[in-house]
Scaffold this active site. Structure first.
Site: not given
Ligand code: GLC
Ligand code: CA
Length: 556
Positions: A21, A23, A25, A29, A98, A199, A255, A328-329
């Site tokens: 990150d 910035n 928040d 990013d 992706d 995907d 995928e 990520h899954d």
């Protein structure tokens, strides 16, 4: 053997929301990615694959896209993207995007038009059906619980969503949809990207007549994987190849939920008429529960070896493998197949990496895997962000009658959120991921497990991955060699050989907590050690310690 850069590459997957990150928040990013390119170059990876960075309302963290040609607000601007792409290329790193085109967001302008009336020109961009006897058109369940159909009150028809309600499926049988998708892909290629990870691309062609499917886990709905490898999927991909892919120098990986070996030979055929390679799911399903994904089982080694070996041998010379344990899954592999205790975490992470990276195919490293990051110690369902985990919990406890105290540990073990906790950069607050409040909890073990410490320490998991990656870059035997599994029935040891012309290597790992002996074949005994995770050991003494791993080259 047909050589290609994407066969010789190692890919690093970034989940931008959790990477870095810039910035404060609390959300990773694009500028955060740009700031970490030196780190990735040091690791030695050739390609980064970015999970979606497009405009999205984030029902499924970017896998629900409302504009394919704008950047997600939280991730920055198109200028930030262009700067990141250029900087990546200057670091010698290619960028794979992706491509999520089985469905869009319900906030995509195509869907907003499509749902506006039965006669809208874009009505047929999605899959609309009349109710049958006042019910859903068929019994399909969504991959994220509940029915795969949602009634749209305004026009009195149902639309199909194989994933969340906010992810309506595109109608690929409509040539106008294919044209829109191919044009959009072309514009990204013209920008200079280096490929696509597609995907759930195996689901784009739905079976003729949308018949009911066999009922799946929990017993409530038909399995949406009935859409896998549908009647026209290869035709559509061949059209995509002709229209877009063949005009650029790209890497493509599909995928492919529900892909079999025979189907993979088509998707990833060596003649190159479709994709370069696919992600198959069989090996990551081996520790699943009874009809459901959720379980606390450990990944069983003998079936794992059998499965990966089937793919190694089955695709050799006719297609190309992608090699992965993490994304990520998927939960963290060191907590799933290895041993994440203080005693064995690093050693087992290295051993698992060794058996994967010495295979034939293109290896994928998921952010944090190179540090041996672990699953998160979840305590309650309120801590999850992932809709698959949350919906699964409520559906199975409230509708299917599972006991919360039995189900919770299973979801905690397999939840996708295990992979999505922020990247652990250093031992400062929030692991150096953000100066703000992270969108998902940081694993409390970051003071011990973090990149800063590992980059500096020669025997870290990070530096072991560096070594593995550099070995692939220097060895045709590792990239292209044939494969043979040894000791298929051994419950602890994963041992195989690779061979090409007169060269040969032996990869051996003990994926158990038992000390074992392994008699190294004579021709390797005087060979060179290419890599080992316990350099203090003489591997030739026939002893192989818990989670020890090594690779030996046959003597000349
Ligand atoms: C794929 C993605 C996953 C997403 C789903 C729907 O499986 O990897 O994260 O939720 O497709 O797009
Ligand atoms: Ca941010």
């Amino acid at each position: 053997m047909n050589k290609a850069w994407w066969k010789e590459s190692v890919v690093y997957q970034i989940y931008p929301r959790s990477f870095a990150d810039s910035n404060g928040d609390g959300i990773g990013d694009l500028n955060g990615i740009t700031s970490k390119l030196d780190y990735l170059q040091k690791l030695g990876v050739d390609v980064i694959w970015l999970s979606p960075v497009y405009r999205s309302p984030n029902a499924d963290n970017g896998y629900d896209i409302s504009d394919y040609e704008a950047i997600m607000k939280e991730f920055g601007t198109m200028e930030d993207y262009d700067r990141m792409l250029k900087a990546a290329h200057e670091h010698g790193i290619r960028v794979v995007m992706d491509l999520v085109v089985n469905h869009t967001s319900d906030e995509h302008k195509w869907f907003i038009e499509s749902r506006s009336s039965r006669t809208n020109p874009k009505r047929d961009y999605y899959i609309w059906r009349d109710p049958v006897d006042g019910h859903e058109p068929n019994n399909w369940g969504s991959n994220f619980s509940g029915s795969a159909w949602k009634l749209d009150e305004k026009t009195g028809q149902y639309y199909l969503h194989l994933f969340a309600e906010k992810q309506p499926d595109l109608n690929w049988s409509n040539p106008a949809v294919r044209r829109e998708v191919f044009d959009m892909m072309t514009r990204w290629c013209e920008k200079g990207i280096d490929g696509f990870r597609m995907d759930v691309i195996s689901l784009i062609s739905k079976p003729e007549g949308l018949p009911d499917a066999a009922v799946m886990g929990g017993g409530l709905y038909g399995d949406p994987n009935i859409c896998a490898n549908g009647p026209h999927v290869h035709e559509y991909l061949q059209e995509m190849r002709k229209t877009v892919l063949s005009r650029f120098d790209l890497m493509t990986v599909g995928e492919c939920a529900g892909v079999t070996l025979e189907e993979a030979k088509k998707y990833a055929n060596a003649a190159g008429t479709e994709l370069n390679m696919v992600f198959q799911f069989e090996h990551v399903g081996l520790d699943g529960g009874d009809g459901i994904k959720w379980s606390t089982k450990k990944m069983p080694l003998v079936p794992l070896k059998e499965n990966l070996s089937k793919w190694q041998n089955g695709l050799d010379g006719v297609a190309w493998n992608s090699l992965y344990f993490c994304n990520h899954d998927q939960p963290r592999i060191v907590s799933r197949l290895g041993n994440d205790s203080d005693q064995y975490r690093e050693r087992s992470a290295k051993a698992i990496a060794t058996v994967l990276h010495m295979m034939q195919g293109t290896p994928y490293v998921y952010q944090g895997e190179e540090l041996g990051m672990t699953n998160y110690p979840w305590k309650s369902v309120d801590e999850f962000n992932d809709l698959e985990s949350i919906n699964g919990y409520y559906e199975l406890t409230e509708k299917a009658g599972m006991k919360p105290e039995e189900l919770f540990p299973m979801i905690a073990h397999k939840s996708r959120d295990n992979a999505r906790t922020p990247m652990q950069w250093d031992d400062s607050d929030n692991a150096g991921f953000t100066t703000g409040k992270p969108w998902l909890a940081v694993n409390p073990n970051y003071r011990k497990i973090n990149a800063k410490e590992q980059v500096a320490r020669p025997d870290s998991v990070f530096n072991y991955y560096r070594q593995l990656i550099s070995l692939r870059h220097s060895s045709e035997l590792i990239v292209y060699g044939h494969y043979e599994l040894l000791l298929p029935d051994d419950p602890d040891l994963f041992v195989y050989r690779r061979y090409l012309d007169d060269k040969e290597l032996l990869c051996a790992a003990n994926l158990s907590e038992h000390a074992r002996t392994f008699d190294i074949p004579e021709r390797f005994r005087s060979g060179r050690v290419l890599i080992q995770n316990m350099p203090e050991h003489d591997v030739r003494d026939g002893q192989i310690a818990p989670y020890e791993a090594y690779v030996l080259l046959k003597s000349e």
